[in-house]
Write a protein that holds these residues in place. Structure first.
Motif, short mmCIF file in Angstrom:
data_model
loop_
_atom_site.label_atom_id
_atom_site.label_comp_id
_atom_site.label_asym_id
_atom_site.label_seq_id
_atom_site.Cartn_x
_atom_site.Cartn_y
_atom_site.Cartn_z
N SER A 160 5.69 -3.97 10.48
CA SER A 160 5.34 -2.63 10.94
C SER A 160 4.43 -2.00 9.89
CB SER A 160 6.59 -1.78 11.16
OG SER A 160 7.32 -1.64 9.95
N SER A 161 3.96 -0.80 10.16
CA SER A 161 2.98 -0.19 9.27
C SER A 161 2.95 1.31 9.50
CB SER A 161 1.59 -0.79 9.52
OG SER A 161 1.22 -0.63 10.88
N VAL A 162 2.20 1.98 8.63
CA VAL A 162 1.80 3.36 8.88
C VAL A 162 0.28 3.35 8.96
CG1 VAL A 162 1.61 5.69 7.93
CG2 VAL A 162 3.78 4.45 7.79
N LYS A 163 -0.25 3.85 10.07
CA LYS A 163 -1.69 3.89 10.24
C LYS A 163 -2.19 5.27 9.81
CE LYS A 163 -1.68 0.67 14.13
NZ LYS A 163 -2.07 0.45 15.56
N LEU A 164 -3.21 5.26 8.95
CA LEU A 164 -3.78 6.52 8.49
C LEU A 164 -5.16 6.67 9.13
CD1 LEU A 164 -3.34 8.29 5.23
CD2 LEU A 164 -5.67 8.10 6.10
N PHE A 165 -5.29 7.70 9.95
CA PHE A 165 -6.53 7.98 10.67
C PHE A 165 -7.23 9.15 9.98
CE2 PHE A 165 -3.34 6.46 13.68
CZ PHE A 165 -3.98 5.36 14.26
N GLU A 166 -8.45 8.92 9.50
CA GLU A 166 -9.22 9.96 8.82
C GLU A 166 -10.62 10.00 9.40
OE1 GLU A 166 -10.65 11.11 4.26
OE2 GLU A 166 -9.00 9.71 4.59
N THR A 167 -11.04 11.17 9.83
CA THR A 167 -12.35 11.33 10.47
C THR A 167 -13.46 10.73 9.61
OG1 THR A 167 -11.59 13.40 11.45
CG2 THR A 167 -13.96 13.00 11.45
N GLY A 168 -14.26 9.87 10.22
CA GLY A 168 -15.40 9.29 9.54
C GLY A 168 -15.12 8.05 8.73
N LEU A 169 -13.85 7.62 8.65
CA LEU A 169 -13.49 6.43 7.89
C LEU A 169 -12.74 5.43 8.76
CD1 LEU A 169 -12.28 7.83 4.45
CD2 LEU A 169 -14.34 6.51 4.90
N PRO A 170 -12.78 4.15 8.40
CA PRO A 170 -11.98 3.17 9.15
C PRO A 170 -10.49 3.49 9.05
CG PRO A 170 -13.55 2.08 7.68
CD PRO A 170 -13.54 3.53 7.31
N THR A 171 -9.73 3.13 10.06
CA THR A 171 -8.27 3.25 10.01
C THR A 171 -7.75 2.44 8.83
OG1 THR A 171 -8.21 3.46 12.40
CG2 THR A 171 -6.13 2.92 11.30
N ARG A 172 -6.83 3.03 8.05
CA ARG A 172 -6.20 2.32 6.95
C ARG A 172 -4.77 1.97 7.36
NH1 ARG A 172 -10.76 0.88 4.47
NH2 ARG A 172 -11.83 2.59 3.42
N TYR A 173 -4.34 0.78 6.96
CA TYR A 173 -3.03 0.28 7.35
C TYR A 173 -2.15 0.16 6.11
CZ TYR A 173 -5.57 -0.79 11.61
OH TYR A 173 -6.34 -0.68 12.75
N TYR A 174 -1.13 0.99 6.03
CA TYR A 174 -0.21 1.00 4.90
C TYR A 174 1.04 0.20 5.24
CZ TYR A 174 -2.93 4.59 2.49
OH TYR A 174 -3.93 5.28 1.82
N VAL A 175 1.47 -0.66 4.32
CA VAL A 175 2.64 -1.51 4.55
C VAL A 175 3.65 -1.32 3.42
CG1 VAL A 175 1.28 -3.22 5.82
CG2 VAL A 175 1.65 -3.51 3.35
N GLU A 176 4.90 -1.62 3.71
CA GLU A 176 5.95 -1.51 2.69
C GLU A 176 5.72 -2.54 1.59
OE1 GLU A 176 8.05 0.79 2.49
OE2 GLU A 176 8.37 1.59 4.52
N ARG A 177 6.07 -2.17 0.36
CA ARG A 177 5.85 -3.06 -0.78
C ARG A 177 6.63 -4.36 -0.67
NH1 ARG A 177 4.41 0.14 -6.14
NH2 ARG A 177 3.63 2.08 -5.25
N THR A 178 7.75 -4.33 0.03
CA THR A 178 8.58 -5.54 0.15
C THR A 178 7.89 -6.63 0.96
OG1 THR A 178 9.68 -4.45 2.02
CG2 THR A 178 10.79 -4.37 -0.13
#
Length: 269
Positions: A160-178
């Motif tokens: 699973s992930s957290v998707k970070l949506f920011e105007t003008g930038l590609p979507t960033r995909y954050y994942v747990e460190r584990t």
């Protein structure tokens, strides 16, 4: 028509656009207040984000000295000024708009961001540049599986992930460190900042043999409240890794688009 290779909204604000700032804006040098205003203006010198333009009447008395140099910024002509406050001197710290600039800017000064020690919106410090009123940043929990590879080596594989949506930038995909293979990454000393997310806490690079991929991943341990969902998680630059989302390899954004966004700063992380 939208570019099929781009997965995010583009920037829409034209150069020269001016709008009122509804927030109290202050800045310091050497612990002294340079200005304190509720009458600032946003001015766009390029489409990515605005700068503040500060009414001259809201500056501390006698802080600006005309350098005798005339230049032209995106919105129009301006005269360069140096800043002196207390024992501190900052050469070329500000541009005072001249005749021919938009009428809303006459009688105001645009300060070079790094010429001042600290900027504040209301009581919160702002980093790198003003937050654009036309930029939205959303961090949303997602069931999308994310796998990150470099040269065929898997660096992360998360269910699973957290998707970070920011105007003008590609979507960033954050994942747990584990779900990151830390045996493959080494910490670097890089620190960057973003007006929307805060300061990064760590960066990591990947090396295999003679090939080194610098600063591929980062984390915000203490992000801004609006991006709290990514706290402690790790993201990788889409531009430099092979990123699979739900088994589908995403096209890499061009590194040039990031450079255009932050003009040489790493604000897009």
């Amino acid at each position: 028509m939208a570019d099929e290779g781009v997965d995010h909204p583009g920037l829409i604000v034209p150069v020269g656009h001016v709008e009122p700032v509804p927030r109290r804006i202050r800045a310091q040098v050497g612990g002294r207040w340079v200005f304190d205003t509720r009458r600032a203006r946003y001015v766009w010198e390029w489409p990515g984000y605005p700068q503040y333009s500060i009414p001259l009447r809201d500056l501390a008395e006698g802080v600006l000295t005309d350098d005798g140099r005339v230049g032209r910024l995106g919105p129009g002509p301006a005269r360069r000024h140096s800043l002196r406050i207390g024992s501190e001197v900052r050469e070329g710290a500000a541009w005072v708009w001249d005749e021919g600039a938009p009428a809303e800017l006459i009688g105001t000064a645009r300060f070079r961001w790094d010429a001042l020690d600290a900027w504040y919106e209301e009581e919160e410090q702002v980093f790198v540049h003003p937050r654009s009123p036309y930029t939205r940043v959303d961090a949303l929990r997602s069931s999308s599986r994310v796998r990150v590879e470099v040269d065929g080596t898997v660096l992360a594989d998360a269910p699973s992930s957290v998707k970070l949506f920011e105007t003008g930038l590609p979507t960033r995909y954050y994942v747990e460190r584990t779900h990151v293979d830390w045996t493959l990454l080494r910490r670097s000393d890089t620190v960057t900042a973003c007006p929307y997310k805060g300061r990064t806490s760590e960066y990591w690079s990947f090396a295999r043999g003679p090939v080194v991929h610098e600063d591929l991943a980062w984390a915000y341990d203490f992000p801004t409240v609006s991006c709290a969902a990514v706290a402690g998680m790790v993201a990788f630059y889409n531009e430099y890794v092979d990123l699979y989302v739900d088994g589908v390899l995403l096209p890499r954004p061009t590194a040039l688009s990031r450079a255009q966004w932050d003009k040489g700063q790493r604000a897009g992380s």
